[in-house]
Write an enzyme that holds these catalytic residues in place. Structure first.
Site, PDB file in Angstrom:
ATOM      1  N   VAL A 295      -8.268  -9.999  12.687  1.00  0.00           N
ATOM      2  CA  VAL A 295      -8.523  -9.990  13.817  1.00  0.00           C
ATOM      3  C   VAL A 295     -10.283 -10.024  14.050  1.00  0.00           C
ATOM      4  O   VAL A 295     -10.537 -10.898  14.427  1.00  0.00           O
ATOM      5  CB  VAL A 295      -8.145  -8.819  14.384  1.00  0.00           C
TER       6      VAL A 295
ATOM      7  N   LYS B 193      -2.893   4.357  -2.745  1.00  0.00           N
ATOM      8  CA  LYS B 193      -2.741   4.381  -1.283  1.00  0.00           C
ATOM      9  C   LYS B 193      -0.684   5.214  -1.976  1.00  0.00           C
ATOM     10  O   LYS B 193      -0.041   6.220  -2.031  1.00  0.00           O
ATOM     11  CB  LYS B 193      -2.555   3.900  -0.366  1.00  0.00           C
TER      12      LYS B 193
ATOM     13  N   ASN C  61     -12.497 -11.315  11.390  1.00  0.00           N
ATOM     14  CA  ASN C  61     -13.333 -12.519  11.529  1.00  0.00           C
ATOM     15  C   ASN C  61     -13.169 -13.015  12.149  1.00  0.00           C
ATOM     16  O   ASN C  61     -13.945 -14.039  12.622  1.00  0.00           O
ATOM     17  CB  ASN C  61     -12.191 -13.049   9.718  1.00  0.00           C
TER      18      ASN C  61
ATOM     19  N   GLU D 169      -1.717   0.485  -4.936  1.00  0.00           N
ATOM     20  CA  GLU D 169      -1.470   1.800  -5.828  1.00  0.00           C
ATOM     21  C   GLU D 169      -2.184   2.978  -5.916  1.00  0.00           C
ATOM     22  O   GLU D 169      -1.549   4.062  -5.778  1.00  0.00           O
ATOM     23  CB  GLU D 169      -1.721   1.048  -7.063  1.00  0.00           C
TER      24      GLU D 169
ATOM     25  N   TYR E 247      -6.528  -0.574  -3.681  1.00  0.00           N
ATOM     26  CA  TYR E 247      -5.656   0.458  -2.652  1.00  0.00           C
ATOM     27  C   TYR E 247      -4.516   0.126  -2.788  1.00  0.00           C
ATOM     28  O   TYR E 247      -3.542   1.197  -2.368  1.00  0.00           O
ATOM     29  CB  TYR E 247      -6.503  -1.082  -1.791  1.00  0.00           C
TER      30      TYR E 247
END
Length: 313
Positions: free
Chosen positions: A190, A152, A192, A150, A148
């Site tokens: 949040v 992005k 969770n 790398e 995720y």
């Protein structure tokens, strides 16, 4: 009014964006492969066209003719929570690279302005605090979050390359965002904690809970994205709420709203978990005139009410 393509439209953030675009009278093409999104998140609206497709694959000429041309593209497609993006790291990387490449090609072909959703995770476990856009980050390229983080970062690099070719690119570095329609199994802090509390379970906090996050309510984030799209800013822009909380403080707030008697359970930290996270939003304030207005104390009850309704259903 504009004709707008939104990828990842059936997800948490994408569906709220579609709502706002439609409220303003735009025509919206909502594209999603439903990997994490839910079509039920989208409204039935005469100005909305639904397209089930995976942006990893280039759109067919027939699909392009059906959709385009458009004036604006919001490219949000990518699983964004650790359980979802770690479920299939290659899929996540393909979405960030091939999906962004395909969407930028559409923007170039149609002469559309494109906003690409990046993330605060490009900063990794930051050694600069708060994080300004000029900070290059501290990212592990060989770890559980690298698909995720790398992904992005290469997505932003693609944006730079297409900007040099003349495409009108906008890059939103999105910090922790929460609100109604988050998936029940979203996996971020949040959701969770809210789901655990509503189910009467112990609230799980990783490490000592001293790691910090900054929580932006979804309506504020959507407003920031739309302000960025309308602006002349082609560099990455942080969008998030600069109010910083420890994870333990968040757990205590959630517990206070739902059941103060619930216990907190401390578990080991997951791999490469950032210790600090807070956006420097000076650029968004000065160039976009944007600042979030919904506090955590205001946004949490709205989020809890939505989760409670869906859990009961």
């Amino acid at each position: 009014m504009a004709r707008v393509l939104v990828t990842g439209a059936a997800g948490f953030l994408g569906s709220h964006l579609c709502d706002r675009l439609l409220e303003q009278g735009n025509t919206v093409i909502a594209l999603d492969n439903l990997y994490t999104g839910r079509k039920e998140n989208l409204p039935q609206h005469p100005q909305l066209t639904w397209l089930l497709a995976d942006i990893i694959q280039p759109l067919s000429p027939e699909q392009q003719q059906h959709i385009g041309p458009v004036e604006q593209i919001y490219h949000l497609a990518c699983p964004a929570s650790p359980p979802h993006y770690q479920r299939d790291p290659l899929f996540t990387l393909k979405t960030s690279f091939l999906g962004t490449l395909n969407t930028l090609n559409l923007a170039e072909n149609w002469g559309a302005r494109i906003l690409v959703a990046s993330t605060s995770e490009v900063y990794g476990d930051p050694q600069v605090h708060p994080q300004p856009e000029s900070y290059w980050g501290n990212v592990n390229p060989f770890g559980v979050r690298s698909c995720y983080d790398e992904g992005k970062r290469v997505s932003e690099s693609l944006c730079f390359a297409f900007r040099e070719r003349g495409v009108e690119v906008r890059i939103a570095r999105i910090f922790n965002t929460y609100g109604p329609r988050m998936a029940l199994d979203d996996g971020r802090v949040v959701s969770n904690l809210v789901v655990q509390a509503l189910q009467g379970k112990p609230l799980t906090v990783y490490g000592t809970g001293s790691q910090t996050r900054s929580f932006c309510y979804v309506s504020d984030l959507v407003a920031g994205m739309m302000a960025l799209m309308a602006s002349g800013v082609s560099e990455p822009v942080n969008l998030g709420n600069p109010s910083e909380f420890t994870v333990l403080q968040l757990a205590e707030q959630v517990r206070g709203f739902i059941d103060p008697a619930l216990p907190i359970q401390f578990l080991p930290l997951p791999g490469d978990d950032p210790q600090r996270r807070r956006p420097d939003i000076t650029l968004a304030q000065t160039r976009l005139g944007w600042f979030p207005s919904v506090s955590l104390a205001e946004g949490l009850p709205l989020t809890i009410a939505d989760f409670r309704r869906r859990l009961r259903a």
